[in-house]
Enzyme design. Structure first.
Site, PDB file in Angstrom:
ATOM      1  N   CYS A 174       3.496   8.430   1.287  1.00 30.56           N
ATOM      2  CA  CYS A 174       3.980   7.759   2.202  1.00 30.56           C
ATOM      3  C   CYS A 174       4.188   6.340   1.445  1.00 30.56           C
ATOM      4  O   CYS A 174       3.425   5.429   1.063  1.00 30.56           O
ATOM      5  CB  CYS A 174       3.025   7.457   3.317  1.00 30.56           C
TER       6      CYS A 174
ATOM      7  N   CYS B 247       1.643  -2.028  16.283  1.00 26.21           N
ATOM      8  CA  CYS B 247       1.642  -1.970  14.949  1.00 26.21           C
ATOM      9  C   CYS B 247       0.992  -2.869  14.349  1.00 26.21           C
ATOM     10  O   CYS B 247       1.640  -4.174  14.453  1.00 26.21           O
ATOM     11  CB  CYS B 247       3.031  -1.532  14.374  1.00 26.21           C
TER      12      CYS B 247
ATOM     13  N   CYS C 200      -1.331   5.581   9.560  1.00 26.08           N
ATOM     14  CA  CYS C 200      -0.154   4.712   9.921  1.00 26.08           C
ATOM     15  C   CYS C 200      -0.631   3.679  10.665  1.00 26.08           C
ATOM     16  O   CYS C 200      -1.372   3.510  11.434  1.00 26.08           O
ATOM     17  CB  CYS C 200       0.578   5.520  10.945  1.00 26.08           C
TER      18      CYS C 200
ATOM     19  N   CYS D  29       6.644  -4.397  16.735  1.00 30.18           N
ATOM     20  CA  CYS D  29       6.332  -3.388  17.313  1.00 30.18           C
ATOM     21  C   CYS D  29       4.749  -3.771  18.092  1.00 30.18           C
ATOM     22  O   CYS D  29       3.962  -3.967  17.086  1.00 30.18           O
ATOM     23  CB  CYS D  29       6.340  -2.057  17.082  1.00 30.18           C
TER      24      CYS D  29
ATOM     25  N   GLU E 150       0.953  -1.301  -0.112  1.00 32.26           N
ATOM     26  CA  GLU E 150      -0.035  -0.049  -0.081  1.00 32.26           C
ATOM     27  C   GLU E 150       0.756   1.133   0.014  1.00 32.26           C
ATOM     28  O   GLU E 150       2.057   1.279   0.804  1.00 32.26           O
ATOM     29  CB  GLU E 150      -0.837  -0.019   1.218  1.00 32.26           C
TER      30      GLU E 150
ATOM     31  N   CYS F  99       6.669  -6.715   8.192  1.00 32.92           N
ATOM     32  CA  CYS F  99       7.812  -6.132   8.955  1.00 32.92           C
ATOM     33  C   CYS F  99       8.248  -7.179   9.844  1.00 32.92           C
ATOM     34  O   CYS F  99       7.203  -7.934  10.303  1.00 32.92           O
ATOM     35  CB  CYS F  99       7.444  -4.732   9.647  1.00 32.92           C
TER      36      CYS F  99
HETATM   37  N1  SAH Z   1       9.378   0.713  10.239  1.00 30.26           N
HETATM   38  C1  SAH Z   1       9.512   2.098  10.327  1.00 30.26           C
HETATM   39  C2  SAH Z   1       8.675   2.957   9.354  1.00 30.26           C
HETATM   40  C3  SAH Z   1       7.147   2.493   8.978  1.00 30.26           C
HETATM   41  S1  SAH Z   1       6.245   2.802  10.519  1.00 30.26           S
HETATM   42  C4  SAH Z   1       9.228   2.934  11.696  1.00 30.26           C
HETATM   43  O1  SAH Z   1       8.879   2.143  12.553  1.00 30.26           O
HETATM   44  O2  SAH Z   1       9.549   3.922  11.880  1.00 30.26           O
HETATM   45  C5  SAH Z   1       5.841   4.502  10.454  1.00 30.26           C
HETATM   46  C6  SAH Z   1       5.296   5.119  11.470  1.00 30.26           C
HETATM   47  O3  SAH Z   1       3.916   4.542  11.969  1.00 30.26           O
HETATM   48  C7  SAH Z   1       6.043   4.860  12.685  1.00 30.26           C
HETATM   49  O4  SAH Z   1       6.379   6.087  13.568  1.00 30.26           O
HETATM   50  C8  SAH Z   1       5.273   3.783  13.550  1.00 30.26           C
HETATM   51  O5  SAH Z   1       5.808   3.667  14.933  1.00 30.26           O
HETATM   52  C9  SAH Z   1       3.794   4.506  13.405  1.00 30.26           C
HETATM   53  N2  SAH Z   1       2.807   3.514  13.758  1.00 30.26           N
HETATM   54  C10 SAH Z   1       2.658   2.145  13.710  1.00 30.26           C
HETATM   55  N3  SAH Z   1       1.539   1.673  13.862  1.00 30.26           N
HETATM   56  C11 SAH Z   1       1.097   2.627  14.035  1.00 30.26           C
HETATM   57  C12 SAH Z   1      -0.454   2.787  14.763  1.00 30.26           C
HETATM   58  N4  SAH Z   1      -1.229   1.762  15.014  1.00 30.26           N
HETATM   59  N5  SAH Z   1      -0.998   4.189  15.321  1.00 30.26           N
HETATM   60  C13 SAH Z   1      -0.136   4.975  14.864  1.00 30.26           C
HETATM   61  N6  SAH Z   1       1.108   5.094  14.443  1.00 30.26           N
HETATM   62  C14 SAH Z   1       1.787   3.992  14.231  1.00 30.26           C
HETATM   63 FE1  SF4 Z   2       7.724  -2.513  11.794  1.00 32.16          FE
HETATM   64 FE2  SF4 Z   2       5.420  -1.450  12.390  1.00 32.16          FE
HETATM   65 FE3  SF4 Z   2       7.696  -1.628  14.162  1.00 32.16          FE
HETATM   66 FE4  SF4 Z   2       7.871   0.073  11.928  1.00 32.16          FE
HETATM   67  S1  SF4 Z   2       6.324   0.165  13.657  1.00 32.16           S
HETATM   68  S2  SF4 Z   2       9.382  -1.305  12.784  1.00 32.16           S
HETATM   69  S3  SF4 Z   2       6.573  -1.102  10.620  1.00 32.16           S
HETATM   70  S4  SF4 Z   2       6.332  -3.315  13.331  1.00 32.16           S
END
Ligand code: SAH
Ligand code: SF4
Length: 392
Positions: free
Chosen positions: A126, A140, A362, A137, A112, A133
Site C-alpha cells: 500500500c 479519514c 487504512c 473526508c 508510510e 491530503c
Molecule cells: N485518497 C484515496 C486513496 C487513499 S485512502 C481515496 O480516498 O480513495 C484509501 C482508502 O482508505 C479509501 O477507501 C479511504 O476511504 C479509506 N479510509 C480512510 N480512512 C479510513 C478509516 N479511518 N477507516 C477505514 N478506511 C479508511
Molecule cells: Fe484524502 Fe483520506 Fe479522503 Fe482519501 S479518504 S481522499 S486520503 S482525506
C-alpha cells in the site's frame, strides 16, 4: 514539525546532493546520463537499458556492482550520481506479518508504506502518493494533516524499492512473489498527483525491471471524475473508488469532494473508464460507519447504484482514530450488509483488518506513528532523532 528536527542536525556546511538515478523513467535516465556528460548521446539509450536492469531488476544501490559496465564508466557514474535509498525512520512488523515502514524522503517529508501479506506467498504493498491530503473526508485521519505535498515519481518508486529490500526480493522474481500487487491506498489522493503516479507506474510495471503488471496495480480515488479517463489511458491500472455512501446528501458529508462531482457524474465517469470489463472490474470501497451508512436499506441502495457496472465491493471496517466521532459498525451489521451483497453475487466483500497492532490500517497512516514517536520522545527527551531506531 519534522523540519525542525532535521534542521537541528545540520551544523556542518551543506554538501551538494548528487542526483539519484533510481527513480527516473527510462527517458529521464537516458537524459540524465547525457546531461552529466557521463555518456555520449548516441550511446545513451543502450547505456540506460543496461543501467535499468541493474537498478530495477537487480535492485543494486552501488554502481560498483554493475559488473558489465567498464570500470571507468562506473567511477564516472558514482562521481556524478547516487542510487541510495531514502532513510527508514521506523520499521514495524505485525503479528500477522503486515510490515510498515516510515520513510523519510526529505527533511520533514515522511511517508508510510504498508506491506500486507495475502494467503500463500503473495502480498500487496500500500503506497502513498502525497504527504497528507487536501480532501478532508470526515472519517479519514490523513485528511486532518496540515502538511501536504505531492510525492515525486522517484519517491513513490522508492517505497516499492524499500519494501523489496526488506522482503529480500531482488532480483525481480518471475513468479511466486511476496510483493505481487501494488495499491495506491496510502496517504493522499493519487489523482491530484497524476503525472507522478503515472510515471511511477511506468517504472514499476516495466517488464525489464520491477515488472509488476499494470493489472496488479490498483489506484484508489475519492472520485476526481475529470481525471479518471486520463488515469485509465495513461496507466491501464485497475480502478478503486471510495464510495462510502449511496446518496449525495450523505456522501457530501463523508467525502466533501462529492459536492463538486456528485454520485451520478462519478458513476458515469466510472462506466467510461478505459478497459473496464468483467475481467477488469472496478472496486468500490465502502467504509462501515455505525449508524451512518450501514443499514440493510443502504446495502440494497448500493446494489441498485452499481447495477450494470462490472464491480467488486470492499467493505472496510472503520478504523477509529483519536478525536473522531465515528465508530465502526458492529460485526453483525457488517455481516448483514455483506450477506445482502453476497446474495446478489458479490463474493467475499469484507476486507479483514490487518496490522492493527502496528497501526497499519487504512486511514491511520502517518499521523498515528507521529503520535507514538512523540510519546516515545517524551519518555526520553534528550535522545537525538537518530536514536529513534528501528522497531521490530
Ligand atoms: N485518497 C484515496 C486513496 C487513499 S485512502 C481515496 O480516498 O480513495 C484509501 C482508502 O482508505 C479509501 O477507501 C479511504 O476511504 C479509506 N479510509 C480512510 N480512512 C479510513 C478509516 N479511518 N477507516 C477505514 N478506511 C479508511
Ligand atoms: Fe484524502 Fe483520506 Fe479522503 Fe482519501 S479518504 S481522499 S486520503 S482525506
Amino acid at each position: 514539525m519534522g523540519v525542525t528536527l532535521d534542521l537541528s542536525r545540520g551544523s556542518s556546511a551543506p554538501t551538494a546532493v548528487k542526483p539519484n538515478l533510481s527513480g527516473l523513467t527510462r527517458k529521464g535516465l537516458a537524459e540524465a546520463l547525457v546531461a552529466a556528460e557521463v555518456v555520449k548521446p548516441e550511446k545513451a539509450k543502450m547505456r540506460a537499458t543496461q543501467l535499468w536492469r541493474w537498478i530495477h531488476h537487480y535492485g543494486v544501490t552501488d554502481f560498483a556492482m554493475m559488473t558489465d559496465v567498464a570500470k571507468e564508466t562506473r567511477a564516472a557514474l558514482a562521481e556524478a550520481f547516487s542510487l541510495t535509498r531514502p532513510e527508514i525512520v521506523e520499521r514495524q512488523v505485525s503479528k500477522d506479518g503486515t510490515r510498515k515502514w516510515l520513510i523519510r524522503m526529505a527533511p520533514g517529508i515522511e511517508v508510510e508504506t504498508v506491506y500486507i501479506p495475502d494467503v500463500g506467498r503473495s502480498g500487496a504493498l500500500c503506497v502513498s502518493s502525497q504527504v497528507g491530503c487536501t480532501l478532508n473526508c470526515t472519517f479519514c485521519h490523513t485528511g486532518t494533516q496540515a502538511l501536504v505535498r505531492n510525492l515525486t515519481a522517484a519517491e513513490i518508486v522508492a517505497q516499492v524499492q524499500v519494501a523489496r529490500d526488506d522482503l529480500s526480493e531482488w532480483p525481480s522474481p518471475k513468479e511466486d512473489r511476496r510483493l505481487s500487487n501494488i495499491v495506491f491506498m496510502g496517504m493522499g489522493e493519487p489523482l491530484y498527483n497524476l503525472d507522478n503516479v503515472a510515471d511511477a507506474i511506468d517504472i514499476i510495471s516495466d517488464g525489464e525491471g520491477i515488472a509488476i503488471s499494470r493489472r496488479r496495480i490498483t489506484v484508489s480515488t475519492s472520485g476526481v471524475v475529470p481525471e479518471l479517463h486520463e488515469l485509465g489511458e495513461r496507466t491501464q491500472a485497475m480502478l478503486a473508488i471510495s464510495l462510502h455512501a449511496t446518496n449525495d446528501a450523505l456522501r457530501d458529508v463523508l467525502v466533501p469532494l462529492n459536492k463538486k462531482y456528485p454520485i451520478e457524474q462519478l458513476i458515469a465517469g466510472i462506466r467510461a473508464y478505459p478497459g473496464l470489463s468483467n475481467a477488469r472490474r472496478v472496486t468500490f470501497e465502502y467504509v462501515m460507519l455505525k449508524g451512518v451508512n450501514d443499514s440493510p436499506a443502504e446495502a440494497l441502495a448500493l446494489l441498485k447504484l452499481l447495477k450494470g457496472v462490472p464491480a467488486k465491493i470492499n467493505l472496510i471496517p472503520f478504523n477509529p482514530w483519536p478525536g473522531t466521532d465515528y465508530e465502526c459498525s458492529s460485526w453483525g451489521a457488517i455481516e448483514t450488509f455483506a450477506a445482502i451483497l453476497n446474495k446478489a453475487g458479490y463474493a467475499s466483500p469484507i476486507r479483514t483488518p490487518r496490522g492493527r497492532d502496528i497501526l497499519a490500517a487504512c486511514g491511520q497512516l502517518k499521523s498515528e506513528s507521529e503520535k507514538v514517536r512523540a510519546s516515545a520522545r517524551r519518555k526520553a527527551p534528550v535522545e537525538p532523532p537518530e536514536a529513534e531506531g528501528i522497531v521490530v
